[in-house]
Design a protein around this motif. Sequence first.
Motif, PDB file in Angstrom:
ATOM      1  N   ILE A  78       0.840  -1.207   0.000  1.00  0.00           N
ATOM      2  CA  ILE A  78       0.000   0.000   0.000  1.00  0.00           C
ATOM      3  C   ILE A  78       0.872   1.253   0.000  1.00  0.00           C
ATOM      4  CG2 ILE A  78      -1.653   1.347   1.343  1.00  0.00           C
ATOM      5  CD1 ILE A  78      -2.857  -1.319   2.286  1.00  0.00           C
ATOM      6  N   VAL A  79       1.816   1.317   0.938  1.00  0.00           N
ATOM      7  CA  VAL A  79       2.688   2.491   1.042  1.00  0.00           C
ATOM      8  C   VAL A  79       3.571   2.611  -0.198  1.00  0.00           C
ATOM      9  CG1 VAL A  79       4.524   3.582   2.373  1.00  0.00           C
ATOM     10  CG2 VAL A  79       2.671   2.407   3.550  1.00  0.00           C
ATOM     11  N   GLY A  80       4.181   1.493  -0.602  1.00  0.00           N
ATOM     12  CA  GLY A  80       5.077   1.523  -1.753  1.00  0.00           C
ATOM     13  C   GLY A  80       4.371   1.889  -3.043  1.00  0.00           C
ATOM     14  N   PHE A  81       3.158   1.358  -3.237  1.00  0.00           N
ATOM     15  CA  PHE A  81       2.415   1.625  -4.471  1.00  0.00           C
ATOM     16  C   PHE A  81       1.994   3.091  -4.544  1.00  0.00           C
ATOM     17  CE2 PHE A  81      -1.295   1.546  -7.270  1.00  0.00           C
ATOM     18  CZ  PHE A  81      -0.816   0.781  -8.325  1.00  0.00           C
ATOM     19  N   VAL A  82       1.470   3.619  -3.449  1.00  0.00           N
ATOM     20  CA  VAL A  82       1.020   5.022  -3.440  1.00  0.00           C
ATOM     21  C   VAL A  82       2.196   5.963  -3.677  1.00  0.00           C
ATOM     22  CG1 VAL A  82       0.052   6.855  -2.002  1.00  0.00           C
ATOM     23  CG2 VAL A  82      -0.984   4.577  -1.981  1.00  0.00           C
ATOM     24  N   LEU A  83       3.307   5.723  -2.987  1.00  0.00           N
ATOM     25  CA  LEU A  83       4.474   6.591  -3.151  1.00  0.00           C
ATOM     26  C   LEU A  83       5.086   6.456  -4.539  1.00  0.00           C
ATOM     27  CD1 LEU A  83       6.229   6.206   0.320  1.00  0.00           C
ATOM     28  CD2 LEU A  83       4.911   8.149  -0.526  1.00  0.00           C
ATOM     29  N   ALA A  84       5.049   5.241  -5.103  1.00  0.00           N
ATOM     30  CA  ALA A  84       5.594   5.052  -6.453  1.00  0.00           C
ATOM     31  C   ALA A  84       4.799   5.849  -7.480  1.00  0.00           C
ATOM     32  CB  ALA A  84       5.586   3.564  -6.813  1.00  0.00           C
ATOM     33  N   ILE A  85       3.479   5.868  -7.335  1.00  0.00           N
ATOM     34  CA  ILE A  85       2.647   6.652  -8.258  1.00  0.00           C
ATOM     35  C   ILE A  85       2.930   8.144  -8.099  1.00  0.00           C
ATOM     36  CG2 ILE A  85       0.278   7.299  -8.813  1.00  0.00           C
ATOM     37  CD1 ILE A  85      -0.588   4.484  -8.144  1.00  0.00           C
ATOM     38  N   LEU A  86       3.051   8.600  -6.839  1.00  0.00           N
ATOM     39  CA  LEU A  86       3.318  10.017  -6.605  1.00  0.00           C
ATOM     40  C   LEU A  86       4.684  10.418  -7.162  1.00  0.00           C
ATOM     41  CD1 LEU A  86       1.980  10.423  -2.951  1.00  0.00           C
ATOM     42  CD2 LEU A  86       0.895  11.200  -5.058  1.00  0.00           C
ATOM     43  N   LEU A  87       5.691   9.567  -6.963  1.00  0.00           N
ATOM     44  CA  LEU A  87       7.034   9.903  -7.413  1.00  0.00           C
ATOM     45  C   LEU A  87       7.223   9.721  -8.914  1.00  0.00           C
ATOM     46  CD1 LEU A  87       9.207   8.431  -4.526  1.00  0.00           C
ATOM     47  CD2 LEU A  87       8.592  10.813  -4.949  1.00  0.00           C
ATOM     48  N   SER A  88       6.258   9.057  -9.561  1.00  0.00           N
ATOM     49  CA  SER A  88       6.327   8.934 -11.018  1.00  0.00           C
ATOM     50  C   SER A  88       5.758  10.169 -11.709  1.00  0.00           C
ATOM     51  CB  SER A  88       5.571   7.693 -11.483  1.00  0.00           C
ATOM     52  OG  SER A  88       4.178   7.813 -11.199  1.00  0.00           O
ATOM     53  N   MET A  89       5.109  11.048 -10.932  1.00  0.00           N
ATOM     54  CA  MET A  89       4.577  12.284 -11.485  1.00  0.00           C
ATOM     55  C   MET A  89       5.693  13.321 -11.590  1.00  0.00           C
ATOM     56  SD  MET A  89       0.997  12.557  -9.347  1.00  0.00           S
ATOM     57  CE  MET A  89      -0.219  11.236  -9.399  1.00  0.00           C
ATOM     58  N   ASN A  90       5.476  14.304 -12.396  1.00  0.00           N
ATOM     59  CA  ASN A  90       6.454  15.360 -12.605  1.00  0.00           C
ATOM     60  C   ASN A  90       6.295  16.419 -11.520  1.00  0.00           C
ATOM     61  OD1 ASN A  90       8.468  16.914 -13.711  1.00  0.00           O
ATOM     62  ND2 ASN A  90       7.173  17.799 -15.314  1.00  0.00           N
ATOM     63  N   ILE A  91       6.856  16.129 -10.334  1.00  0.00           N
ATOM     64  CA  ILE A  91       6.756  17.047  -9.206  1.00  0.00           C
ATOM     65  C   ILE A  91       8.133  17.607  -8.889  1.00  0.00           C
ATOM     66  CG2 ILE A  91       4.727  15.926  -8.208  1.00  0.00           C
ATOM     67  CD1 ILE A  91       6.567  14.484  -6.285  1.00  0.00           C
ATOM     68  N   LYS A  92       8.147  18.773  -8.276  1.00  0.00           N
ATOM     69  CA  LYS A  92       9.399  19.438  -7.953  1.00  0.00           C
ATOM     70  C   LYS A  92      10.115  18.693  -6.825  1.00  0.00           C
ATOM     71  CE  LYS A  92      11.276  23.975  -6.747  1.00  0.00           C
ATOM     72  NZ  LYS A  92      10.952  25.393  -6.414  1.00  0.00           N
ATOM     73  N   GLY A  93      11.408  18.492  -6.971  1.00  0.00           N
ATOM     74  CA  GLY A  93      12.189  17.806  -5.950  1.00  0.00           C
ATOM     75  C   GLY A  93      11.985  16.309  -5.925  1.00  0.00           C
ATOM     76  N   ARG A  94      11.561  15.739  -7.033  1.00  0.00           N
ATOM     77  CA  ARG A  94      11.264  14.305  -7.084  1.00  0.00           C
ATOM     78  C   ARG A  94      12.497  13.468  -6.773  1.00  0.00           C
ATOM     79  NH1 ARG A  94       8.919  11.951 -12.625  1.00  0.00           N
ATOM     80  NH2 ARG A  94      10.910  12.823 -13.338  1.00  0.00           N
ATOM     81  N   ALA A  95      13.644  13.850  -7.281  1.00  0.00           N
ATOM     82  CA  ALA A  95      14.871  13.086  -7.052  1.00  0.00           C
ATOM     83  C   ALA A  95      15.257  13.074  -5.575  1.00  0.00           C
ATOM     84  CB  ALA A  95      16.008  13.659  -7.892  1.00  0.00           C
ATOM     85  N   VAL A  96      15.037  14.203  -4.899  1.00  0.00           N
ATOM     86  CA  VAL A  96      15.356  14.284  -3.472  1.00  0.00           C
ATOM     87  C   VAL A  96      14.443  13.367  -2.673  1.00  0.00           C
ATOM     88  CG1 VAL A  96      15.464  15.816  -1.468  1.00  0.00           C
ATOM     89  CG2 VAL A  96      16.193  16.641  -3.720  1.00  0.00           C
ATOM     90  N   PHE A  97      13.150  13.397  -2.989  1.00  0.00           N
ATOM     91  CA  PHE A  97      12.203  12.535  -2.283  1.00  0.00           C
ATOM     92  C   PHE A  97      12.524  11.061  -2.522  1.00  0.00           C
ATOM     93  CE2 PHE A  97       9.383  16.351  -2.446  1.00  0.00           C
ATOM     94  CZ  PHE A  97       9.212  16.471  -1.071  1.00  0.00           C
ATOM     95  N   ARG A  98      12.910  10.717  -3.734  1.00  0.00           N
ATOM     96  CA  ARG A  98      13.274   9.330  -4.024  1.00  0.00           C
ATOM     97  C   ARG A  98      14.437   8.882  -3.157  1.00  0.00           C
ATOM     98  NH1 ARG A  98      13.126   8.917 -10.692  1.00  0.00           N
ATOM     99  NH2 ARG A  98      10.841   8.913 -10.923  1.00  0.00           N
ATOM    100  N   ALA A  99      15.438   9.735  -3.022  1.00  0.00           N
ATOM    101  CA  ALA A  99      16.612   9.374  -2.218  1.00  0.00           C
ATOM    102  C   ALA A  99      16.251   9.234  -0.743  1.00  0.00           C
ATOM    103  CB  ALA A  99      17.698  10.431  -2.399  1.00  0.00           C
TER     104      ALA A  99
END
Length: 270
Positions: free
Chosen positions: A63-84
Amino acid sequence: MLALIAYPLVYGMVISLYDTNLLNKYDFKWLTNYKDVLTDPGFLKKLYITLKFTVLVVAGNFIVGFVLAILLSMNIKGRAVFRAILVLPWLFPEVVVALIWKWLYNPLYGLINYYLMEFHWVKEPLDLLGNPNLALFSVAIPAIWKGFPLVLVMIMAGLQSISQDLYEAAEIDGANAWQSIRNVMIPGLMPVLLVTLILETIWWFKHFTIIYLLTSGGPVDATSVLSIDIFKQAFEQFQFGRASATAVLVFIICLLISYLYRRLLRDDDK
């Protein structure tokens, strides 16, 4: 392969047929150890606790991984930082994770009880690890915190393999966001989801470290999963044959789980 995998595996299976102290006592018992384990009501109870813990953690991770994966696949500011940052829990040793959460759960000075009291959600501190009704759930939360980054990384990799043309075709056909997820994203992720589900289930089904460091199987065996039972049989009761028999049964159960997943979630189009 023979030295690191085959020999220890075969040796463990051989030991399960003996009543032994691994030094000078090797009494051949044939299948007596297996019979004793399977007829022990405590084994079924610990198997149920293990399955319950596994379901809680695997479901939480997905649940957590799927929701965050969808959010981080969007073109949002600071996406690389959040991924790390979101991958960091995966990098921590399990011992460190257990000690951090044991401190957070502490009823006297832990942050969780502090905020529960601060927001008046409870009237007095909760012994989250000492309450038999809350202990298993409390142990599952650190496991989810530790495990969701693997699901996150796997799903994000799977999302990148799905062609954008499929989403555009679904949008042209009038599909809304939920229909695109159900009919395009989920089928495209199925191979990744199957592998991840098998790895996650087997890993947490035989998990030991976090549970043992937080509760040691207590209170009143509320978190006594099979891995802890095997450890206590071998290194506290010195019943190495019975501990090996239980470990072999866990191995067989993991194989069955993997087989059922592959049968139920297989791609019928291939």
